[in-house]
Design a protein around this motif. Structure first.
Motif, short mmCIF file in Angstrom:
data_model
loop_
_atom_site.label_atom_id
_atom_site.label_comp_id
_atom_site.label_asym_id
_atom_site.label_seq_id
_atom_site.Cartn_x
_atom_site.Cartn_y
_atom_site.Cartn_z
N LYS A 144 62.77 -48.26 85.48
CA LYS A 144 63.89 -47.58 86.31
C LYS A 144 63.06 -46.31 86.74
O LYS A 144 63.39 -46.70 88.16
CB LYS A 144 64.99 -46.42 85.02
N THR A 145 61.86 -45.65 86.60
CA THR A 145 61.40 -45.14 87.39
C THR A 145 60.66 -45.89 88.74
O THR A 145 60.30 -45.41 89.89
CB THR A 145 59.69 -44.14 86.95
N SER B 130 58.34 -35.84 80.51
CA SER B 130 58.68 -36.29 80.91
C SER B 130 59.40 -36.94 81.75
O SER B 130 59.78 -37.07 82.84
CB SER B 130 59.19 -38.12 80.49
N TYR B 131 60.73 -36.30 81.21
CA TYR B 131 62.04 -35.73 81.93
C TYR B 131 61.49 -34.69 83.18
O TYR B 131 62.09 -34.51 83.96
CB TYR B 131 62.93 -35.98 80.54
N TYR C 267 70.03 -38.96 87.76
CA TYR C 267 68.69 -39.61 88.14
C TYR C 267 67.63 -39.57 86.77
O TYR C 267 67.22 -40.77 86.00
CB TYR C 267 67.44 -38.86 88.98
N VAL D 31 54.90 -39.60 85.28
CA VAL D 31 56.25 -39.81 83.71
C VAL D 31 55.16 -40.50 82.80
O VAL D 31 55.86 -40.42 81.66
CB VAL D 31 57.00 -40.19 84.11
N MET E 200 54.94 -45.75 78.29
CA MET E 200 55.22 -45.67 75.82
C MET E 200 56.47 -46.39 76.03
O MET E 200 56.58 -46.74 75.13
CB MET E 200 54.80 -44.39 75.92
N ILE F 119 61.82 -47.31 80.61
CA ILE F 119 61.30 -46.01 81.97
C ILE F 119 60.31 -46.28 82.51
O ILE F 119 61.04 -45.92 83.99
CB ILE F 119 60.63 -44.88 81.06
N PHE G 135 74.23 -47.84 80.26
CA PHE G 135 74.42 -47.94 81.61
C PHE G 135 76.83 -47.99 81.99
O PHE G 135 76.95 -47.32 81.89
CB PHE G 135 74.71 -48.96 82.35
N PHE H 141 69.70 -41.35 84.07
CA PHE H 141 69.24 -42.80 84.18
C PHE H 141 68.14 -43.29 83.40
O PHE H 141 67.69 -44.45 82.97
CB PHE H 141 69.57 -43.01 85.55
N ILE H 142 66.82 -42.31 83.72
CA ILE H 142 65.40 -43.10 83.32
C ILE H 142 66.12 -42.34 81.34
O ILE H 142 64.81 -42.78 81.48
CB ILE H 142 64.81 -42.19 83.65
N SER H 143 66.79 -41.84 81.10
CA SER H 143 66.80 -41.45 79.77
C SER H 143 67.53 -42.84 79.25
O SER H 143 68.16 -43.33 80.18
CB SER H 143 67.84 -40.13 79.61
N ASN H 144 67.59 -42.38 77.90
CA ASN H 144 68.25 -43.70 77.34
C ASN H 144 69.37 -43.56 77.17
O ASN H 144 69.90 -44.26 76.24
CB ASN H 144 67.58 -44.83 75.89
N VAL H 145 70.84 -42.57 78.14
CA VAL H 145 71.59 -43.05 78.48
C VAL H 145 72.61 -44.65 78.69
O VAL H 145 71.24 -45.14 79.52
CB VAL H 145 72.07 -41.96 78.84
N LEU I 254 58.00 -37.20 75.96
CA LEU I 254 59.72 -37.13 76.50
C LEU I 254 60.00 -36.61 77.47
O LEU I 254 60.54 -36.54 78.79
CB LEU I 254 60.69 -37.77 75.58
#
Lengths: 403, 706
Positions: B8-9, A314-315, A179, A305, B1, B5, A188, A182-186, A311
């Motif tokens: 996605k969240t 957030s993570y 997860y 978050v 920001m 994100i 898809f 998924f929310i990071s900028n890695v 960042l």
């Protein structure tokens, strides 16, 4: 007034956590006036007293942690140092740990007689560690091999060590890290590739368990649980059947505190199956209320978050909250037989000492970050600078450590 | 920001929301769509809290011989439809289970067992009875059988029942007694029921079939607390002697019933109490406690009370002359007769007493007390004859002593009372009258229980209760002793004249009133033959009464019927009391034998003794020790507080400890105790002082000769 002012961070999370804690006292109280314990002379007060003390310590831990003056740098160092420590703890537990069930999960604090699950420590530190990696390398994680090297490898190591004794915790932790990816900028593309590989591994794992159940200490248990769930064989799936009977008796308002009949038949009535007992005694409405409480917590953490300028923060918040809410959802889903039987406690409500303390640490960190985020928001001082400084701090810290 | 994100969240939140809705839907399905089914299922589960009786305490004699103990028996059944026993396991293992059952309990063949198992599985029958009243050892074996060894998932249903066992069968059976719901408490079991029975626990049980309930949890919901043990004053060896001597006499005389009480004079400790009643010509059994529960007219044994009253009130001389004429006299319209005509018309009080002359005693009593019978009754009251002793055992008979102001006090009452009629007394009361003389004028309360123990620890020690002191003047005691001695030396109990030691006592031959009348026809006369006395005369150790009711072989005199029983008991008890130089209350289970020692000197032996914690046999300094036998020295083990040691998570030295003591303590600490043999613990597989680890196995080897 002074005290109330010293409570900072997300007020709504605070309120929900306090409500859940108070409710857990009620649940323990009803279990202590319930049949099974009512006659255990002297123990009634003992359980209640112990749990009250624990709940209070839990709230104190939250309060203490949320007020610690900590910078992103310091928190990231905790992740960095905590990671190898949790590996050592996990290995140590496997080798030396107190036997519980068929596998070692518990570790005893020498001299104090307190035992805790080392996986609880590993969960928090791994999430912080991965959040740090994701934040530091946010621009470098473009290649699949980078992601594997920086994120998947440490995760796999910890998860494998937990998996040996506790499949569901390892699985939920892996899901949490996924997860966070998924929310990071890695991209898809990388994620899909990962999913593909993980699916392949899962197939291999399940077939190994089915054909060689003795390969891991808990292989047999897993195998029979999977079989029971797939077959839906009620005769042999005793716990699920008893849980369903409990739930069926709790329409709307329930049977009232302490009146659970099924508690006697559910071996994990005060932990893994507590949700079924809550519905039996307090009714559907309270059951839904508890479920919604966890969703509210998650909803509020999403706001943190989204608002955090860091960042890394957030993570961390995303990972910790996701893991905790996932655990709660899984616990409730198991109780209503939406998922196969697994031993996840319901955070803040299940009886059981150290898991409550670790849930408190978890929420404490989230509230600490929320406090910082809200303070930042209020002062509105030079956002970019703060963030840049934060990341610089982390770099500095790392170079220091490497040196 | 960061917009990505946020999306996605938020998306994740929606996923959680959907799962939550699924959970709510599942709750809805369980409560409404399938609700009726599950609720019906919950009604089928019948549970109740079943009272679990605690293991009842033991009753010991004074030397820790077991008089009564509880042995557990188990009804073993199988529930082949227990949740958790799947088809695969059942089918795989049922053959071997049936085979093993047949090996253990061969009353059914393997085929029959297999058929039973299959049938029950098919018909969803929740209970098959395998064995009734299995022993503990058998249960342990059953627990290891295939399927059943899986504990709760194995479907083993065990119902424990305790059976009360009297290791010495009928010996003192009525005094040991019984306690059962719905019946009046009897004997020590009844009297000390609340102490012996412990505190019962409660266990949540689920109904599985008919009247069969199985426990839901592994532990009792409320742990029961074992009963405490009582150590009685009885001595099973003396009891044995008394019971057999009495039985012999009863059979010989074909009497309807008889009783014996033997009491330690100074302490009031009852050493033996026997009650035998006829079943048929050769069988007698203990069924009612005549000795303490059934007052009757005592007859001549009461004459002691009369002379004591004379001595106390008027200091009458034992040589005072009484005119007895031809052995008949008339009071109002009633004639009193002596059994044998007197040798001369004028006899002394001593002669009247030793020949048990009714006329003599009644004449001298009426001479002194006719004007103030109140004084006579006053003395009887001082002798504690008019009230019960409130002994421990329930059902003590209430004595009846008439008072002059009573409506049924007639002119004939005083003379007849003086010779033991028109009063109702139990053998115990008569015994206590004689004990008053034997014990130098002190009245002690008869006692049956020496102490209450729990796990070998004394909780309560009972002391002799002195009810009154100096009831008799020294001269009274002296004169009474002389009279009682004359009875044995030259009177009605000459057959009792034992040469080795002196006995003092009195015979009694009372006619028993039938429907209120004494004299019907001659063949219909029944008698109560008794003898009561103490020994040795100078410094009495024991007081004893023998009563035999309705002897039917033509002989009915107390001296001839009851006397021999007294004599046999007295001789055996006296010779035993000489043997027993060591204190009587030594605890045999704490005694171990000194190893065989020979050919060493005292210094070396001293060294060994101190290091091995053995007592030193009494031998002169620096002497060469001749071989001493194993039995010649005993030593007490240090009071082992195994409870304390086990509490500290250490395995104690269990040698010599009883298994019933050790087992619950060890099992409470999670040790799997395996017992081999019978008796006391002789060997243990884990050495003492090892740390206790949960789940470890401890093999205890028992032996009866330790």
């Amino acid at each position: 007034m002074n005290f109330l002012e010293s409570i900072k961070g997300d007020r709504i999370i605070w309120i929900v956590v306090v409500i859940l804690s108070l409710f857990s006292l009620l649940v323990v109280y009803s279990s202590s006036i319930g049949l099974a314990y009512r006659y255990k002379d002297g123990h009634t007060e003992y359980f209640l007293f112990k749990h009250t003390l624990l709940t209070l310590s839990g709230l104190f831990v939250i309060y203490y942690i949320h007020n610690i003056k900590i910078t992103t740098k310091e928190l990231s160092i905790i992740g960095l140092v905590g990671f190898p420590i949790s590996i050592i703890l996990l290995v140590f537990t496997l080798v030396m740990g107190v036997k519980s069930g068929e596998a070692s999960r518990w570790l005893e604090v020498p001299g104090l007689g307190i035992t805790f699950q080392s996986s609880d420590v590993a969960k928090i530190t791994l999430i912080i560690f991965i959040a740090r990696s994701l934040a530091i390398h946010k621009d470098k994680l473009k290649e699949f091999k980078d992601v594997v090297y920086k994120i998947i490898f440490p995760t796999a190591l910890i998860c494998f060590l937990i998996l040996i004794s506790n499949f569901s915790t390892a699985f939920l932790l892996a899901l949490t890290i996924f997860y966070m990816l998924f929310i990071s900028n890695v991209s898809f593309k990388i994620l899909f590739k990962l999913i593909g590989i993980l699916m392949l591994l899962a197939v291999i794992f399940i077939s190994t368990i089915c054909f060689f159940p003795n390969i891991l200490p808990r292989g047999k248990t897993w195998k029979s649980r999977i079989e029971n769930y797939i077959k839906g064989d009620n005769k042999s799936n005793y716990q699920v059947e008893q849980a369903k009977i409990a739930i069926s008796n709790g329409v709307f308002i329930g049977k009232g505190p302490g009146n659970s009949a099924q508690r006697a038949f559910l071996p994990q009535a005060s932990s893994d199956f507590i949700y079924a007992i809550i519905i039996e005694e307090y009714g559907t409405l309270i059951g839904i209320f508890i479920l919604m409480s966890f969703l509210v917590i998650f909803f509020r953490t999403i706001r943190i978050v989204q608002k955090s300028k860091s960042l890394f923060y957030s993570y961390v918040v995303a990972g910790l909250s996701f893991n905790m809410i996932l655990q709660a959802i899984v616990n409730m889903a198991v109780a209503v037989n939406l998922l196969p039987v697994t031993g996840q406690p319901l955070p803040f409500i299940s009886m059981g000492g150290t898991s409550l303390i670790f849930s408190s640490i978890n929420i404490g960190i989230i509230l600490n970050i929320s406090r910082q985020v809200y303070e930042q928001e209020r002062t509105l001082t030079n956002e970019d600078a703060t963030q840049n400084k934060n990341i610089k701090d982390i770099h500095q810290a790392e170079t220091k450590l490497q040196a | 920001m960061n917009n990505a994100i946020n999306i996605k969240t938020n998306l994740t939140f929606i996923v959680f929301l959907l799962i939550s809705l699924a959970i709510i839907y599942k709750i809805y399905v369980i409560q409404f769509k399938e609700g009726d089914y599950w609720r019906k299922r919950s009604k089928e589960i019948t549970t109740k809290l079943v009272e679990i009786e605690a293991s009842r305490g033991n009753i010991y004699d004074q030397n820790y011989n077991l008089l009564a103990t509880s042995l557990p028996f188990y009804d073993i059944g199988i529930d082949v439809n227990v949740p958790g026993l799947d088809d695969k396991t059942f089918n795989q293992k049922k053959d071997s289970l049936a085979m093993m059952l047949n090996k253990l309990f061969p009353e059914k063949s393997k085929k029959e067992y297999l058929a039973m198992l299959n049938k029950a599985r098919q018909e969803n029958d929740r209970y098959i009875l395998i064995k009734r009243k299995a022993s503990y050892q058998e249960l342990q074996l059953v627990k290891k059988l295939p399927i059943l060894r899986n504990g709760k998932k194995g479907g083993l249903v065990v119902l424990q029942n305790d059976k009360r066992i009297l290791p010495f069968k009928y010996l003192a059976k009525r005094t040991i007694g019984m306690a059962r719901e719905g019946i009046k408490p009897v004997g020590l079991e009844g009297a000390y029921d609340s102490i012996l029975k412990g505190v019962s626990g409660k266990r949540l049980m689920q109904k599985i079939a008919g009247d069969v309930w199985r426990p839901i949890n592994d532990d009792e919901e409320i742990q029961s607390k074992n009963g405490k043990d009582i150590v009685t004053t009885l001595d099973i060896n003396i009891q044995d002697v008394a019971e057999h001597a009495l039985l012999k006499a009863l059979i010989k005389n074909q009497a309807t019933y008889g009783s014996v009480i033997l009491m330690e004079t100074k302490t009031g400790k009852i050493k033996a109490i026997a009650n035998l009643v006829k079943k048929d010509s050769t069988t007698y059994e203990e069924s009612l406690n005549y000795a303490i529960g059934y007052p009757s007219e005592p007859g001549s044994t009461f004459k002691l009370a009369s002379v004591l009253a004379l001595f106390e009130e008027y200091n009458v001389d034992i040589n005072e002359k009484i005119n007895v004429g031809n052995g008949e006299c008339v009071y109002y319209n009633q004639t009193m007769k002596d059994a044998h005509p007197p040798h001369s018309p004028v006899i002394t009080l001593e002669e009247a007493f030793m020949t048990s002359s009714n006329v003599g005693i009644s004449k001298i009593v009426t001479k002194y007390f006719a004007k103030n019978p109140d004084r006579f009754v006053y003395h009887l009251s001082r002798f504690h004859l008019d009230k019960p002793y409130n002994i421990d055992i329930p059902g003590e008979g209430i004595p009846r002593i008439k008072k002059p102001k009573d409506k049924d006090w007639y002119g004939t009452t005083l003379p007849w009372m003086s010779i033991g009629y028109e009063t109702l007394l139990t053998p115990l009361h008569i015994l206590m009258l004689y004990n008053l003389v034997a014990n130098n004028g002190s009245i002690v309360k008869p006692m049956f229980v020496e102490k209450i123990e729990y796990n070998g620890k004394t909780l309560k020690q009972f002391q002799t209760e002195v009810l009154s002191e100096k009831v008799l003047q020294p001269t009274t005691i002296e004169k009474a002793k002389q009279l009682l001695r004359s009875v044995v030396e030259k009177g009605t109990a000459k057959s009792l004249n034992i040469t080795t030691f002196k006995v003092g006592g009195k015979t009694g031959t009372a006619q028993i009133a039938k429907k209120g009348k004494y004299y019907t026809n001659a063949n219909d006369k029944t008698y109560l033959a008794s003898f009561v006395g103490f020994f040795p005369l100078e410094n009495p150790l024991y007081t004893c009464i023998v009563t035999i009711h309705s002897p039917s072989k033509g002989i009915y005199y107390g001296g001839l019927v009851a006397g021999p029983v007294f004599k046999e008991i007295a001789e055996k008890v006296y010779s035993k009391s000489l043997e027993n130089v060591s204190p009587l209350n030594e605890k045999p289970n704490n005694i171990i034998h000194l190893p065989f020692v020979a050919g060493t000197n005292t210094n070396r032996l001293k060294y060994l003794s101190t290091n091995l914690n053995l007592p030193l046999p009494t031998i002169n300094e620096n002497q060469l020790i001749p071989p001493i036998s194993e039995d010649s020295a005993k030593y007490n083990l240090l009071q082992k507080d195994i409870t304390q040691i086990i509490q500290n998570n250490t395995i104690p030295d269990l040698k010599g400890v009883s298994i019933t003591e050790a087992m619950p303590l060890l099992e409470a600490k999670g040790i799997k105790v395996i017992v081999k043999g019978q008796g006391k613990i002789k060997d243990q597989s884990i050495p003492p002082n090892s740390k206790i680890q949960k789940g470890q196995k401890l093999i205890l080897t028992l032996s009866s000769n330790i």
